[in-house]
Design an enzyme around this catalytic site. Structure first.
Site, PDB file in Angstrom:
ATOM      1  N   GLU A  64       0.857  -1.187   0.000  1.00  0.00           N
ATOM      2  CA  GLU A  64       0.000   0.000   0.000  1.00  0.00           C
ATOM      3  C   GLU A  64       0.891   1.235   0.000  1.00  0.00           C
ATOM      4  O   GLU A  64       1.760   1.388   0.858  1.00  0.00           O
ATOM      5  CB  GLU A  64      -0.934   0.034   1.210  1.00  0.00           C
ATOM      6  CG  GLU A  64      -1.837   1.253   1.202  1.00  0.00           C
ATOM      7  CD  GLU A  64      -2.787   1.329   2.399  1.00  0.00           C
ATOM      8  OE1 GLU A  64      -3.202   2.436   2.748  1.00  0.00           O
ATOM      9  OE2 GLU A  64      -3.082   0.271   2.984  1.00  0.00           O
ATOM     10  N   ASP A 139      -2.108  12.358  -2.970  1.00  0.00           N
ATOM     11  CA  ASP A 139      -2.182  13.818  -3.082  1.00  0.00           C
ATOM     12  C   ASP A 139      -2.755  14.184  -4.447  1.00  0.00           C
ATOM     13  O   ASP A 139      -2.196  13.792  -5.482  1.00  0.00           O
ATOM     14  CB  ASP A 139      -0.795  14.435  -2.919  1.00  0.00           C
ATOM     15  CG  ASP A 139      -0.321  14.431  -1.471  1.00  0.00           C
ATOM     16  OD1 ASP A 139      -1.169  14.604  -0.578  1.00  0.00           O
ATOM     17  OD2 ASP A 139       0.883  14.250  -1.244  1.00  0.00           O
TER      18      ASP A 139
END
Length: 235
Positions: A64, A139
């Site tokens: 991840e 982001d």
């Protein structure tokens, strides 16, 4: 270890190096738990990480990228004890908090990497060895002039695909519509991947019940943004 044909990606920093002091508990986690649970990417010895030795068992490895404060990551790792779950993150307080969550849940199948996931994948993960890669709510760099800083670019997706086993999955999620569209376009353009849900409206994957609702999704819902999942499979 580095594939000479693989485009180098270090020239673009796709994440924000956030500051912030650690709490007493997070610092304790770094002092007491990090030696067993974590490694720093820049301190790794040259060559691939021996995940089997690190976890103490042979099991499917899932990476991840961007575990944040770890609430979702800890739940996902707890729900999949059959996986060797590796979380990569640059934010030190977030890793500290994730270690505290792992301690509370008694997790044995979670390990942490501090540093740039691109360097980790390029220099320390062998091609064709990962069973899955997850990239949840990276982001978004919402301003158009900053879109080039988004991590999901053709070279990055090619790198991820090269590290997946055949049948391995790259699962992405975002609450920014134009980033979701970029993710879909870039991943669809990677010859080594296929969209598992290409027949669904828009090619979006149905939201998996097993993925916890994140704070980003909650905020997006309040602000009127829809989250999208994409699941691509290595051919």
């Amino acid at each position: 270890m580095e594939n000479q044909d693989q485009p180098r990606l270090r020239s673009v920093v796709s994440y924000v190096k956030r500051g912030g002091r650690m709490t007493v508990g997070q610092q304790r986690a770094w002092d007491e738990l990090w030696p067993r649970l974590g490694r720093t990417v820049t301190d790794l010895t040259p060559g691939p990480v021996d995940f089997g030795a690190w976890f103490g068992r042979a099991a499917p490895v899932l990476l991840e990228i961007g575990s944040g404060m770890g609430e979702t990551t800890s739940q996902l790792a707890a729900a999949a004890p059959e996986l060797n779950y590796v979380a990569a993150e640059v934010y030190e307080p977030g890793l500290g908090q994730l270690m505290l969550r792992a301690e509370k849940l008694g997790l044995e199948n979670l390990r942490l990497m501090h540093g740039d996931a691109v360097i980790l994948l390029t220099e320390h993960v062998e091609p064709g060895t990962l069973d899955g890669v997850r990239l949840f709510f990276p982001d978004p760099w919402p301003k158009k002039k900053h879109h080039k800083r988004r991590i999901v670019q053709p070279a990055f997706v090619a790198l991820v695909a090269s590290r997946l086993k055949p049948g391995g999955t790259f699962h992405l999620a975002t609450d920014w519509e134009n980033y979701a569209e970029q993710m879909r376009e870039v991943c669809s353009g990677e010859p080594a991947l296929r969209n598992r849900h290409a027949a669904e409206p828009g090619g979006w994957a149905p939201r998996p019940d097993w993925r916890p609702v994140t704070k980003f999704e909650q905020r997006a819902d309040v602000e009127g943004r829809e989250s999208h999942d994409l699941i691509f499979e290595k051919r």
